[in-house]
Scaffold this motif. Structure first.
Motif, short mmCIF file in Angstrom:
data_model
loop_
_atom_site.label_atom_id
_atom_site.label_comp_id
_atom_site.label_asym_id
_atom_site.label_seq_id
_atom_site.Cartn_x
_atom_site.Cartn_y
_atom_site.Cartn_z
N GLY A 99 0.82 -1.22 0.00
CA GLY A 99 0.00 0.00 0.00
C GLY A 99 0.85 1.25 0.00
N TRP A 100 1.88 1.21 0.84
CA TRP A 100 2.77 2.41 0.86
C TRP A 100 3.43 2.62 -0.48
N ALA A 101 3.90 1.53 -1.10
CA ALA A 101 4.58 1.65 -2.38
C ALA A 101 3.65 2.23 -3.44
N LEU A 160 4.77 10.79 2.63
CA LEU A 160 4.76 9.37 2.23
C LEU A 160 6.15 8.76 2.40
N TRP A 161 7.17 9.49 2.06
CA TRP A 161 8.52 8.96 2.21
C TRP A 161 8.97 8.92 3.68
N ALA A 162 8.29 9.66 4.53
CA ALA A 162 8.63 9.60 5.96
C ALA A 162 8.05 8.35 6.64
N VAL A 163 7.08 7.72 5.98
CA VAL A 163 6.43 6.52 6.58
C VAL A 163 7.43 5.39 6.83
N PRO A 164 8.28 5.00 5.89
CA PRO A 164 9.21 3.90 6.18
C PRO A 164 10.09 4.16 7.40
N ALA A 165 10.50 5.43 7.55
CA ALA A 165 11.38 5.74 8.67
C ALA A 165 10.63 5.67 9.98
N LEU A 166 9.37 6.17 9.96
CA LEU A 166 8.63 6.23 11.23
C LEU A 166 7.90 4.92 11.53
N ALA A 167 7.32 4.28 10.50
CA ALA A 167 6.51 3.08 10.74
C ALA A 167 7.32 1.80 10.67
N PHE A 168 8.30 1.77 9.76
CA PHE A 168 9.04 0.53 9.57
C PHE A 168 10.49 0.65 10.00
N GLY A 169 10.83 1.77 10.65
CA GLY A 169 12.24 2.03 10.96
C GLY A 169 12.82 1.08 11.98
N ILE A 201 10.88 17.38 5.80
CA ILE A 201 10.02 16.31 6.34
C ILE A 201 10.80 15.01 6.41
N MET A 202 11.46 14.63 5.32
CA MET A 202 12.19 13.36 5.32
C MET A 202 13.36 13.38 6.29
N GLY A 203 14.07 14.49 6.32
CA GLY A 203 15.24 14.56 7.18
C GLY A 203 14.90 14.47 8.64
N PHE A 204 13.94 15.25 9.05
CA PHE A 204 13.61 15.24 10.49
C PHE A 204 12.87 13.96 10.89
N ALA A 205 12.12 13.38 9.93
CA ALA A 205 11.49 12.08 10.23
C ALA A 205 12.55 11.00 10.41
N GLY A 206 13.53 11.01 9.59
CA GLY A 206 14.61 10.03 9.73
C GLY A 206 15.38 10.22 11.01
N ALA A 207 15.66 11.49 11.36
CA ALA A 207 16.41 11.76 12.59
C ALA A 207 15.60 11.31 13.80
N ALA A 208 14.28 11.52 13.74
CA ALA A 208 13.43 11.10 14.86
C ALA A 208 13.45 9.58 15.02
N SER A 209 13.37 8.87 13.92
CA SER A 209 13.39 7.41 14.01
C SER A 209 14.74 6.90 14.50
N LEU A 210 15.80 7.57 14.13
CA LEU A 210 17.14 7.17 14.58
C LEU A 210 17.29 7.40 16.08
#
Length: 770
Positions: free
Chosen positions: A60-62, A105-114, A153-162
């Motif tokens: 679905g995400w893809a 949408l690209w922030a989902v993998p980092a936040l949901a599947f990270g 959005i992508m950068g800060f989402a990734g940093a949050a998941s990390l």
């Protein structure tokens, strides 16, 4: 910055609507690569997370990402890259929702599947997301309003998941990478704006130049042209072709010089200017304002041409590019101005400037070849009388006739010109034949002296000529002119109608005259002048009637200077009015002291009578001296009547009204017009000594003239005075003819003032009254 980010409208000098169109153009060009990067990123994410994440959420995400990316790319490609010149702020702002949606949408993998179970999956996930965010920063960098939200959005989402998985340093690295990509994206947007602004400025400039050139070619008298290495016309404006009388469609490829030479191309006879142009083209030299004659049909025009050689970036010669303009009318105007500056407008002859140039050239040639040249000055005799009696229009037409006659006397080696007034000059380039010069001078005199028919008037004038040879009589043109002028004076002094060559003694005489003029100006002030008094007697009884005051000058260095030398000089230098006034006042003051009422006669020049204030001067002299007006007699000559438009006659009438006597001096030697006697109330006529002496020798003509003058004077109630009576026979002769007065050495020489006083004292009142 705010305009670039799309935060505000701006009124700055930059054309932001065109800038925004350029931003959208850049986004359109990278839309498909961005879609490819999105597809690759989705594939890599699905491949990385499929072992650890359920298939349905991942699929679905893809699908959501691919749909959003496809929607964004379609919107980018929908922008008309070819026709859209400007874009509004709203067009740019519509890219923001797309970017935010895609970023979420690209922030989902980092936040949901990270939170993945293995390090390998985490590395692959974050590598893929780094690839996607970098691709977005590159592809959408021209639109910072869209790229910056996505990167943030992508950068800060990734940093949050990390941070959530306990990797703070990696999270910090993710934040730094986000900041760097944001700065890079913004910088790329700025660079695009600057580049586009420069491109637009260059385009505007090129368009302006193109318009100006087009307008220049259409409206100007200048034409553009280009030739290739073989000097054939490569490109020429239509006006250039039409100005040559050629077809604009066939002129290209024609030899450049052939187009300019016209009909002379086949004959091979080219003007020197065309040879000069060909030499410059062969030498690949730039040139400017080169005059070139251009043959167009049967007419010759003049063009001014400028050109520079063309080279490519490797320095290879490509030909010439230049401009031409028609300057035919300008050259004609300049030629007319040149002619007006060097030719006399009345006669069409060379003027003084042209004559001086020709003489200087002749002097230089004579000095170069060791030869001789000559210069003649011509002055018309009796021309002034024509102007004074018939007016200047008749005089001008007479000068034109004289010029025509003189032109026909000139050969190839002579140039005739008019210096001004009634003066002409001849430059003889080759004066090796002295006899030829003398024949030419005499021919000038004879030709000018023939009668003229002007406005139904038959006119007679003459000519005097002065001749000087160069370099014998002058090493420079100025010196030669002066020498010829001195020779002319000699001819005029000889009575006119002759020519005289320069002699060294003429310069000595001129220098003497110059010194004499300088001394004359100070003579009266320094008391060097004095009066002598010659007795005037009753011709019948010999009794004293009065004296004629005669001016004498004794210079402390030069001695006694005769009146025949300094009186004409005083008249020429306009010193005679001052000297004449001194004579009048001095004579009146002296006569007032005499014991007996003897008359005093004073000679008056024409210059004095032409002054309206002279009558006032006479009245003042009488009043200040106390002399009775009837004892003063003023002697005038016929020359005072020769100038029209003056107040001489009115001045004489005012003098007569004072009670002063008038005497017409030297009657018979000039025009002897009876009109002078009819219009002016003269008291006496003086007969020139030349008639008296001729009559004493028995010359019938002289005797007849004196008898006629005496009879005329008797009939008009005038006395007659015979001048120059030196012998007893002459005295008896003037008595017999009937002259009433006489003067001369027979009755007494001019006496100093003391002797004149003594003579008056010893003469009785009755004798003087007789």
């Amino acid at each position: 910055m705010r305009a670039l980010l799309g935060l505000r409208e701006t009124a700055e000098t930059i054309d932001w609507p065109r800038m925004r169109a350029a931003q959208l153009h850049a986004g359109r060009r990278l839309a498909l690569p961005l879609l490819a990067a999105q597809l690759m990123g989705v594939t890599m994410i699905v491949a990385t997370l499929s072992p650890a994440v359920a298939s349905l959420p991942l699929a679905g995400w893809a699908m959501a990402v691919l749909c959003a990316a496809t929607w964004m790319v379609r919107r980018r490609l929908a922008f008309d890259d070819r026709n859209a010149i400007v874009a509004s702020l709203a067009d740019v702002r519509r890219t923001v929702p797309e970017a935010i949606l895609l970023g979420i949408l690209w922030a989902v993998p980092a936040l949901a599947f990270g939170r993945v179970p293995t390090d390998e999956i985490g590395v692959n996930l974050w590598s893929t997301m780094t690839l996607v965010i970098t691709a977005m920063a590159i592809a959408m960098g021209a639109l910072p309003m869209a790229s910056l939200p996505f990167i943030a959005i992508m950068g800060f989402a990734g940093a949050a998941s990390l941070l959530a998985v306990g990797a703070p340093l990696v999270a910090l690295a993710a934040i730094l990478l986000t900041i760097l990509l944001g700065i890079g994206s913004f910088s790329r947007g700025c660079a695009l704006i600057l580049l586009r602004a420069n491109q637009m400025a260059l385009a505007d400039r090129d368009q302006t130049v193109s318009l100006l050139l087009r307008e220049f070619e259409d409206t100007s008298s200048d034409w553009l042209w280009e030739i290739d290495v073989q000097r054939r016309i490569a490109r020429a404006s239509p006006r250039f072709a039409l100005s040559l009388g050629l077809d604009p469609t066939t002129i290209n490829g024609m030899p450049f010089l052939q187009a300019l030479a016209g009909g002379n191309w086949d004959s091979g006879h080219f003007a020197a200017e065309l040879h000069d142009l060909a030499a410059r083209l062969r030498g690949r030299e730039p040139f400017r304002d080169l005059p070139v004659p251009v043959n167009i049909g049967e007419e010759q025009r003049w063009w001014e041409m400028s050109a520079s050689p063309k080279f490519d970036e490797r320095g290879v010669f490509l030909g010439f590019r230049g401009v031409a303009s028609d300057v035919t009318e300008q050259r004609r105007a300049n030629a007319q101005i040149h002619r007006m500056a060097r030719f006399d407008t009345l006669t069409g002859l060379p003027n003084r400037l042209h004559i001086n140039e020709a003489l200087a050239h002749a002097m230089a040639e004579a000095d170069r070849w060791g030869s001789r040249c000559a210069f003649m000055m011509i002055d018309l005799d009796r021309f002034k009388a024509v102007n004074d009696t018939l007016g200047h229009p008749v005089g001008d037409r007479l000068l034109q006739h004289v010029a025509e006659r003189l032109k026909h006397l000139m050969g190839d080696e002579e140039m005739i010109g008019r210096l001004g007034g009634d003066e002409f000059a001849v430059v003889v380039r080759d004066a090796s034949d002295s006899a030829r010069l003398e024949r030419l001078a005499q021919a000038i005199i004879d030709t000018v002296s023939r009668p003229y028919e002007v406005d139904r008037h038959t006119l007679y004038i003459g000519a005097s000529v002065g001749l000087a040879l160069g370099p014998r009589d002058g090493r420079t043109a100025e010196m030669l002119v002066r020498s010829a002028d001195l020779a002319l004076y000699r001819s005029k002094d000889g009575g006119g109608g002759m020519f005289h060559a320069y002699e060294p003694q003429l310069h000595v005489a001129a220098e003497e005259r110059r010194v004499l003029e300088f001394a004359l100006r100070a003579a009266v002030e320094q008391g060097q002048m004095h009066l002598t008094y010659q007795p005037v007697v009753n011709a019948r009884t010999g009794g004293l009637l009065g004296f004629e005051a005669l001016l004498r000058w004794t210079h402390p260095e030069f001695g006694v200077i005769p009146p025949a030398k300094f009186i004409p000089l005083a008249e020429e230098t306009r010193l005679i009015p001052a000297i004449g006034e001194w004579v009048l006042r001095t004579a009146c003051a002296e006569a007032a002291r005499w014991e007996q009422p003897a008359r005093i006669a004073v000679n008056i020049s024409s210059e004095q009578l032409h002054s309206p204030a002279f009558a006032t001067t006479v009245a003042d002299a009488l009043a200040s001296s106390g002399l009775a007006p009837g004892r003063l007699e003023l002697e005038v000559t016929e020359s005072v009547f020769l100038r029209e438009g003056t107040s001489a006659v009115a001045t004489l009438e005012r003098i007569l009204d004072l009670g002063v006597q008038l005497s017409l001096d030297d009657f018979g030697t000039g025009y002897s017009s009876l009109g002078y006697l009819a219009h002016t109330r003269f008291n006496s006529i003086k007969i020139d000594r030349g008639f008296v002496q001729s009559a004493s020798r028995g010359t019938k003509e002289a005797i007849a003239i004196i008898r006629a003058v005496v009879a005329l004077a008797d009939s008009l109630g005038m006395a007659t005075t015979a001048e120059g009576v030196e012998t007893e026979d002459e005295h008896h002769m003037v008595q017999a003819i009937g002259c009433t007065r006489a003067q001369g050495y027979y009755f007494g020489q001019p006496l100093p003032v003391q002797e004149a006083r003594a003579l008056v004292s010893h003469t009785g009142r009755a004798t003087i009254a007789a």
